[in-house]
Design an enzyme around this catalytic site. Structure first.
Site, PDB file in Angstrom:
ATOM      1  N   LYS A  83     101.888 119.359 -29.070  1.00  0.00           N
ATOM      2  CA  LYS A  83     101.182 118.559 -28.063  1.00  0.00           C
ATOM      3  C   LYS A  83     101.510 119.126 -26.682  1.00  0.00           C
ATOM      4  CE  LYS A  83     100.038 113.677 -27.622  1.00  0.00           C
ATOM      5  NZ  LYS A  83     100.575 112.331 -27.766  1.00  0.00           N
TER       6      LYS A  83
HETATM    7  O1  G3P Z   1     100.224 109.195 -27.301  1.00  0.00           O
HETATM    8  C1  G3P Z   1      99.448 109.115 -26.159  1.00  0.00           C
HETATM    9  C2  G3P Z   1      98.774 107.795 -25.883  1.00  0.00           C
HETATM   10  O2  G3P Z   1      98.169 107.269 -27.008  1.00  0.00           O
HETATM   11  C3  G3P Z   1      99.545 106.845 -25.038  1.00  0.00           C
HETATM   12  O3  G3P Z   1      99.018 105.536 -25.003  1.00  0.00           O
HETATM   13  O4  G3P Z   1      99.141 103.147 -24.436  1.00  0.00           O
HETATM   14  O5  G3P Z   1     100.844 104.728 -23.467  1.00  0.00           O
HETATM   15  O6  G3P Z   1      98.483 104.757 -22.680  1.00  0.00           O
HETATM   16  P1  G3P Z   1      99.403 104.472 -23.831  1.00  0.00           P
END
Ligand code: G3P
Length: 216
Positions: A83
């Protein structure tokens, strides 16, 4: 549509995998930090539970460092996807990693122009963060629509992975638009199965069943 779990928690991952619900797992430094365990060990454990793409994020921000970390990460397991943040140095690294046959998930994507560049660099997955766009009063799903259209127009093989999913509608809308994958927290995955009429209906069926005369 493939469903990934956005989690580094082994209990959640085991439970979702036992239901046959997940095709892969995405992690990020914030999710990994919550688990308080050595990164490589944790990723190896996740790979043992789920047989699918497992995203592990680099922390370097220069191309050389990202490539170096990426090469190490894929040694953990053949399902590891590196990633990489969507910054110019990240795109350089994606180009190099893809030349080496290493799969990448380009993360922290907030626009279709960024996604176009990631595809041109050879990304395997692009992760547009719909929830974080919604948070700042922008339509996250509009970006998904643009990316899906652009990738189709030019035949890019990069898979659109809807990320930063906060609720089931993000999954529904992503699926309607033809996104290849949605990654979501465990709670959202469970919400996908939930319907009050299912619970009410089941309760009634069981109550009626109880009224049957019991045989000896
Ligand atoms: O893994 C990346 C992403 O899905 C993060 O989500 O909820 O922290 O914006 P969030």
């Amino acid at each position: 549509m493939k469903l990934f779990l956005d989690s580094a928690n082994l209990t959640e991952i085991r439970d979702a995998a036992a239901m046959g619900l997940i095709d892969g797992v995405t992690t990020n430094p914030s999710l990994v930090a919550k688990e308080g365990r050595p990164f490589a060990q944790l990723i190896a454990d996740i790979c043992r539970i789920v047989d699918g793409p497992i995203s592990a994020e680099v922390t370097a921000v220069d191309a050389e460092g990202i490539v170096r970390e990426g090469r190490e990460l894929v040694k953990i397991h053949h399902n590891v996807v590196v990633k990489v943040p969507l910054i110019p140095e990240g795109l350089k690294a994606v180009r190099q990693l893809s030349r080496e046959g290493i799969k990448t998930n380009v993360t922290l994507c907030f626009s279709s122009t960024q996604a176009l560049l990631a595809a041109k660099a050879g990304a395997s997955f692009i992760s547009p963060f719909v929830g974080r766009l919604d948070d700042i009063s922008e339509q996250g799903m509009d970006v998904i629509k643009q990316i899906v259209t652009i990738y189709r127009n030019y035949g890019f093989s990069t898979q659109v992975l809807v990320a930063s999913v906060r609720h089931p509608l993000h999954v529904v809308e992503g699926a309607m638009l033809g996104a290849h994958v949605a990654t979501m927290p465990y709670a959202v995955l469970m919400q996908l199965a939930k319907h009050p009429l299912t619970d009410i209906g089941l309760k009634k069926f069981l109550a009626d069943w109880e009224k049957l005369p019991k045989t000896v």
